[in-house]
Design a protein around this motif. Structure first.
Motif, PDB file in Angstrom:
ATOM      1  N   ASP A  87    -110.386  36.599 -12.164  1.00  0.00           N
ATOM      2  CA  ASP A  87    -110.992  37.922 -12.064  1.00  0.00           C
ATOM      3  C   ASP A  87    -111.227  38.343 -10.617  1.00  0.00           C
ATOM      4  O   ASP A  87    -110.996  39.490 -10.246  1.00  0.00           O
ATOM      5  CB  ASP A  87    -112.270  38.019 -12.897  1.00  0.00           C
ATOM      6  N   TYR A  88    -111.647  37.421  -9.761  1.00  0.00           N
ATOM      7  CA  TYR A  88    -111.865  37.755  -8.351  1.00  0.00           C
ATOM      8  C   TYR A  88    -110.529  38.016  -7.639  1.00  0.00           C
ATOM      9  O   TYR A  88    -110.415  38.949  -6.838  1.00  0.00           O
ATOM     10  CB  TYR A  88    -112.638  36.631  -7.651  1.00  0.00           C
ATOM     11  N   ASP A  89    -109.514  37.196  -7.954  1.00  0.00           N
ATOM     12  CA  ASP A  89    -108.182  37.411  -7.367  1.00  0.00           C
ATOM     13  C   ASP A  89    -107.649  38.789  -7.759  1.00  0.00           C
ATOM     14  O   ASP A  89    -107.115  39.516  -6.916  1.00  0.00           O
ATOM     15  CB  ASP A  89    -107.199  36.335  -7.839  1.00  0.00           C
ATOM     16  N   LEU A  90    -107.786  39.139  -9.034  1.00  0.00           N
ATOM     17  CA  LEU A  90    -107.333  40.451  -9.491  1.00  0.00           C
ATOM     18  C   LEU A  90    -108.052  41.572  -8.754  1.00  0.00           C
ATOM     19  O   LEU A  90    -107.428  42.535  -8.307  1.00  0.00           O
ATOM     20  CB  LEU A  90    -107.565  40.603 -10.997  1.00  0.00           C
ATOM     21  N   THR A  91    -109.364  41.431  -8.617  1.00  0.00           N
ATOM     22  CA  THR A  91    -110.156  42.440  -7.915  1.00  0.00           C
ATOM     23  C   THR A  91    -109.669  42.612  -6.479  1.00  0.00           C
ATOM     24  O   THR A  91    -109.490  43.734  -5.998  1.00  0.00           O
ATOM     25  CB  THR A  91    -111.651  42.048  -7.931  1.00  0.00           C
ATOM     26  N   CYS A  92    -109.445  41.499  -5.787  1.00  0.00           N
ATOM     27  CA  CYS A  92    -108.996  41.562  -4.385  1.00  0.00           C
ATOM     28  C   CYS A  92    -107.594  42.154  -4.269  1.00  0.00           C
ATOM     29  O   CYS A  92    -107.332  42.971  -3.377  1.00  0.00           O
ATOM     30  CB  CYS A  92    -109.030  40.165  -3.767  1.00  0.00           C
ATOM     31  N   LEU A  93    -106.692  41.763  -5.152  1.00  0.00           N
ATOM     32  CA  LEU A  93    -105.323  42.282  -5.094  1.00  0.00           C
ATOM     33  C   LEU A  93    -105.268  43.769  -5.449  1.00  0.00           C
ATOM     34  O   LEU A  93    -104.503  44.524  -4.859  1.00  0.00           O
ATOM     35  CB  LEU A  93    -104.416  41.466  -6.013  1.00  0.00           C
ATOM     36  N   LYS A  94    -106.115  44.190  -6.381  1.00  0.00           N
ATOM     37  CA  LYS A  94    -106.189  45.619  -6.714  1.00  0.00           C
ATOM     38  C   LYS A  94    -106.792  46.401  -5.552  1.00  0.00           C
ATOM     39  O   LYS A  94    -106.318  47.485  -5.204  1.00  0.00           O
ATOM     40  CB  LYS A  94    -107.004  45.821  -7.988  1.00  0.00           C
ATOM     41  N   ARG A  95    -107.837  45.843  -4.934  1.00  0.00           N
ATOM     42  CA  ARG A  95    -108.508  46.514  -3.808  1.00  0.00           C
ATOM     43  C   ARG A  95    -107.573  46.656  -2.609  1.00  0.00           C
ATOM     44  O   ARG A  95    -107.457  47.733  -2.015  1.00  0.00           O
ATOM     45  CB  ARG A  95    -109.744  45.703  -3.402  1.00  0.00           C
TER      46      ARG A  95
END
Length: 189
Positions: A87-95
């Motif tokens: 979930d954190y990786d997804l958030t960072c890659l989306k950001r």
């Protein structure tokens, strides 16, 4: 660390395009990221680790001018993207890159669904593969260049085992009838 094949460090257009050609042929890839969150006022993804069954790629996001074509791989529904507690990786890659993801599978969610008590990746890698992770680079400055070879090996191990881990968990999910629930939870992320 046990022997892993040497990773390919993707730090120029040529190696990036070779990696993309390989990724687009895959049915599943494993993904993890490293960021400079403890060492910069504005955090950013500094390294993306991507593993296939045959090759580990370490994408130096600071060296590649545009990662847009990688976003097409992440959005491709025919390629499963396997993360662990992503979930954190997804958030960072989306950001950082406005990436979208389809066909997402999370080994942490899967491990919880089959009753694993400790969901940490290092614990699961020790249990299933006898692999012990040296966590000293977990809080390293991933924005500093050049990256230390030991840091690169650490980063490689974060994605290298995710496809085999998924393979170990899938039969247990199917046997317990929980695969559908896990896939729903992953899609929600």
């Amino acid at each position: 660390m046990p022997r892993m094949p040497a990773p390919l460090v993707v730090e120029n257009e040529e190696s990036f395009n070779r990696m993309l050609a390989d990724l687009n042929k895959q049915q599943a890839i494993a993904v993890d990221t490293e960021s400079n969150s403890l060492h910069a006022y504005q955090e950013r993804v500094c390294l993306i680790q991507i593993s296939t069954r045959e090759q580990d790629y370490l994408v130096d996001t600071l060296a590649i001018p545009s990662l847009d074509l990688l976003g097409e791989v992440f959005a491709n529904p025919s390629i499963q993207k396997v993360f662990h507690a992503g979930d954190y990786d997804l958030t960072c890659l989306k950001r950082d890159y406005a990436f979208t993801f389809t066909n997402y599978f999370d080994t942490s969610i899967a491990a919880a669904a089959v009753g694993e008590e400790n969901l940490g990746l290092s614990t699961l890698l020790t249990k299933y593969f006898g692999f012990s992770v040296d966590k000293r680079y977990q809080r390293a400055n991933w924005g500093k260049r050049p990256l230390d070879p030991e840091m690169l090996r650490y980063a490689q191990s974060d994605s290298h085992f995710l496809l085999p881990l998924r393979d170990r968990l899938l039969p247990r999910l199917e046997a317990t009838g929980r695969l559908g629930m896990v896939l729903e939870d992953c899609a929600a992320l």
